[in-house]
Write an enzyme that holds these catalytic residues in place. Structure first.
Site, PDB file in Angstrom:
ATOM      1  CB  SER A  11      -0.954   0.036   1.190  1.00  0.00           C
ATOM      2  OG  SER A  11      -1.914  -0.959   1.064  1.00  0.00           O
ATOM      3  CE  LYS A  41      -9.396  -6.633   4.107  1.00  0.00           C
ATOM      4  NZ  LYS A  41      -9.582  -7.147   2.756  1.00  0.00           N
ATOM      5  CG  ASP A  71     -11.377  -5.825  -0.165  1.00  0.00           C
ATOM      6  OD1 ASP A  71     -10.318  -5.309  -0.566  1.00  0.00           O
ATOM      7  OD2 ASP A  71     -11.529  -6.221   1.002  1.00  0.00           O
ATOM      8  N   GLY A 107     -14.415 -14.066   3.849  1.00  0.00           N
ATOM      9  CA  GLY A 107     -14.574 -12.618   3.777  1.00  0.00           C
ATOM     10  C   GLY A 107     -14.369 -12.070   2.368  1.00  0.00           C
TER      11      GLY A 107
HETATM   12  P1  ATR Z   1     -10.567 -14.440   3.457  1.00  0.00           P
HETATM   13  O1  ATR Z   1     -10.976 -13.262   4.265  1.00  0.00           O
HETATM   14  O2  ATR Z   1      -9.201 -14.327   2.845  1.00  0.00           O
HETATM   15  O3  ATR Z   1     -11.615 -14.834   2.482  1.00  0.00           O
HETATM   16  P2  ATR Z   1     -11.477 -16.562   5.192  1.00  0.00           P
HETATM   17  O4  ATR Z   1     -12.678 -15.775   5.552  1.00  0.00           O
HETATM   18  O5  ATR Z   1     -10.754 -17.322   6.262  1.00  0.00           O
HETATM   19  O6  ATR Z   1     -10.367 -15.643   4.507  1.00  0.00           O
HETATM   20  O7  ATR Z   1     -11.885 -17.586   4.006  1.00  0.00           O
HETATM   21  C1  ATR Z   1     -10.977 -18.476   3.443  1.00  0.00           C
HETATM   22  C2  ATR Z   1     -11.642 -19.202   2.271  1.00  0.00           C
HETATM   23  O8  ATR Z   1     -10.664 -20.070   1.670  1.00  0.00           O
HETATM   24  C3  ATR Z   1     -12.808 -20.085   2.655  1.00  0.00           C
HETATM   25  O9  ATR Z   1     -13.709 -20.184   1.562  1.00  0.00           O
HETATM   26  C4  ATR Z   1     -12.108 -21.446   2.899  1.00  0.00           C
HETATM   27  O10 ATR Z   1     -12.938 -22.580   2.780  1.00  0.00           O
HETATM   28  P3  ATR Z   1     -13.770 -23.124   4.080  1.00  0.00           P
HETATM   29  O11 ATR Z   1     -14.941 -22.184   4.233  1.00  0.00           O
HETATM   30  O12 ATR Z   1     -14.194 -24.490   3.722  1.00  0.00           O
HETATM   31  O13 ATR Z   1     -12.810 -23.054   5.241  1.00  0.00           O
HETATM   32  C5  ATR Z   1     -11.119 -21.426   1.761  1.00  0.00           C
HETATM   33  N1  ATR Z   1      -9.950 -22.294   2.013  1.00  0.00           N
HETATM   34  C6  ATR Z   1      -8.918 -22.056   2.841  1.00  0.00           C
HETATM   35  N2  ATR Z   1      -8.025 -23.071   2.803  1.00  0.00           N
HETATM   36  C7  ATR Z   1      -8.526 -23.980   1.917  1.00  0.00           C
HETATM   37  C8  ATR Z   1      -8.060 -25.236   1.421  1.00  0.00           C
HETATM   38  N3  ATR Z   1      -6.895 -25.767   1.827  1.00  0.00           N
HETATM   39  N4  ATR Z   1      -8.825 -25.883   0.490  1.00  0.00           N
HETATM   40  C9  ATR Z   1      -9.990 -25.346   0.058  1.00  0.00           C
HETATM   41  N5  ATR Z   1     -10.478 -24.152   0.494  1.00  0.00           N
HETATM   42  C10 ATR Z   1      -9.764 -23.481   1.405  1.00  0.00           C
END
Ligand code: ATR
Length: 276
Positions: free
Chosen positions: A23, A70, A106, A132
């Site tokens: 940023s 956030k 975003d 998120g």
């Molecule tokens: P962000 O704010 O970056 O979106 P988050 O709210 O923790 O972070 O969401 C992470 C997303 O990545 C979710 O959709 C998560 O799937 P789950 O809801 O099943 O947890 C997905 N995600 C993270 N690691 C994953 C993995 N190894 N395989 C598939 N999906 C994954």
């Protein structure tokens, strides 16, 4: 030419769990280009309440907010814009004479990054993810008139997101197969960045020539998904495009000026070691 720093200089900043290096590079490059008397710094913050009190006390003009703050930051603000409230996350704060308003840029970043390469109205979009970031993308896609199906590792979370935003439910990741038809696929999960580097949630056989693939992951510059998409002739959109466009929106709110896209692009590519 930017004026030298003085007691008139306005301060903007980013806050994140650990200080975000991108940023400041983007915003400061655009201040320089436009000759604006602003400076942008990055802070790693664990005491969020204290940081927001500091914004008021020091009259910091604008704040870019990254994970993990956030959602929680919303409770310390005077006002949250209705769109940010709908998405449930604030990544931009503007200080108007001591009153702090939260926004979300975003979703705009994601939509602008897509619109550089494709129309969205009536397009069949597969949205993978339900966290998120996926919420912001889902909001933007719905506003743009796309037809969205949500898939996620946890199918239950996909269902909740689809219900909340009035989208279709795809299901768990296992329901994505080569027979699934679409115009655009968006990876809105964290898969592809450490610790899930060199993995992709989209099976290679789903990637079809001429279709649009966007990855919101911006590190590494070329994720496995983008590499595979390019290798079969998809239109691949890298995550950094979304970052640039969300920063443009923030910059405009903070300074009232439109930042030159070329300057932001150059600063971003330099920072990622990708300048030609
Ligand atoms: P962000 O704010 O970056 O979106 P988050 O709210 O923790 O972070 O969401 C992470 C997303 O990545 C979710 O959709 C998560 O799937 P789950 O809801 O099943 O947890 C997905 N995600 C993270 N690691 C994953 C993995 N190894 N395989 C598939 N999906 C994954």
């Amino acid at each position: 030419m930017k004026p030298p720093i003085s007691n008139e200089t306005r301060l903007c900043a980013s806050i994140a769990g650990s200080a975000n290096k991108l940023s400041p590079l983007l915003h400061n490059a655009a201040y320089e280009e436009l000759g604006l008397d602003f400076v942008f710094l990055a802070f790693g913050v664990s005491d969020l309440r204290g940081a927001i009190a500091g914004v008021r006390a020091l009259n910091i003009r604008g704040l870019a907010v990254s994970m993990p703050h956030k959602q929680e930051v919303m409770r310390y603000l005077d006002r949250v814009d209705p769109v940010a409230s709908r998405i449930g996350a604030v990544n931009t704060i503007v200080n108007e004479g001591g009153a702090l308003t939260g926004y979300n840029s975003d979703w705009i970043g994601a939509i602008r990054a897509l619109q550089e390469r494709t129309d969205l109205a009536e397009k069949e979009v597969i949205l993978v993810g339900a966290g998120g970031a996926a919420r912001a993308v889902a909001y933007g896609l719905r506003e743009s008139g796309a037809r969205v199906r949500v898939y996620n590792r946890s199918a239950e979370k996909a269902r909740e997101l689809a219900d909340e935003f009035g989208l279709s439910l795809g299901g768990g990741l296992e329901s994505l197969d080569s027979s699934t038809d679409y115009d655009i696929i968006i990876n809105a999960t964290s898969v592809g960045t450490p610790p899930d580097m060199d993995r992709s949630v989209i099976p290679r056989e789903n990637l079809k020539e001429g279709k649009v693939i966007m990855d919101i992951v911006f590190f590494p510059f070329t994720t496995r998904l983008v590499r595979e998409a390019e290798s079969v002739g998809c239109v691949a959109i890298r995550g950094y495009r979304m970052l640039i466009h969300q920063a443009r929106f923030q910059f405009k709110l903070f300074t009232g000026r439109e930042p030159p896209l070329k300057t932001l692009e150059k600063a971003m590519l330099d920072a990622m070691g990708m300048s030609r």
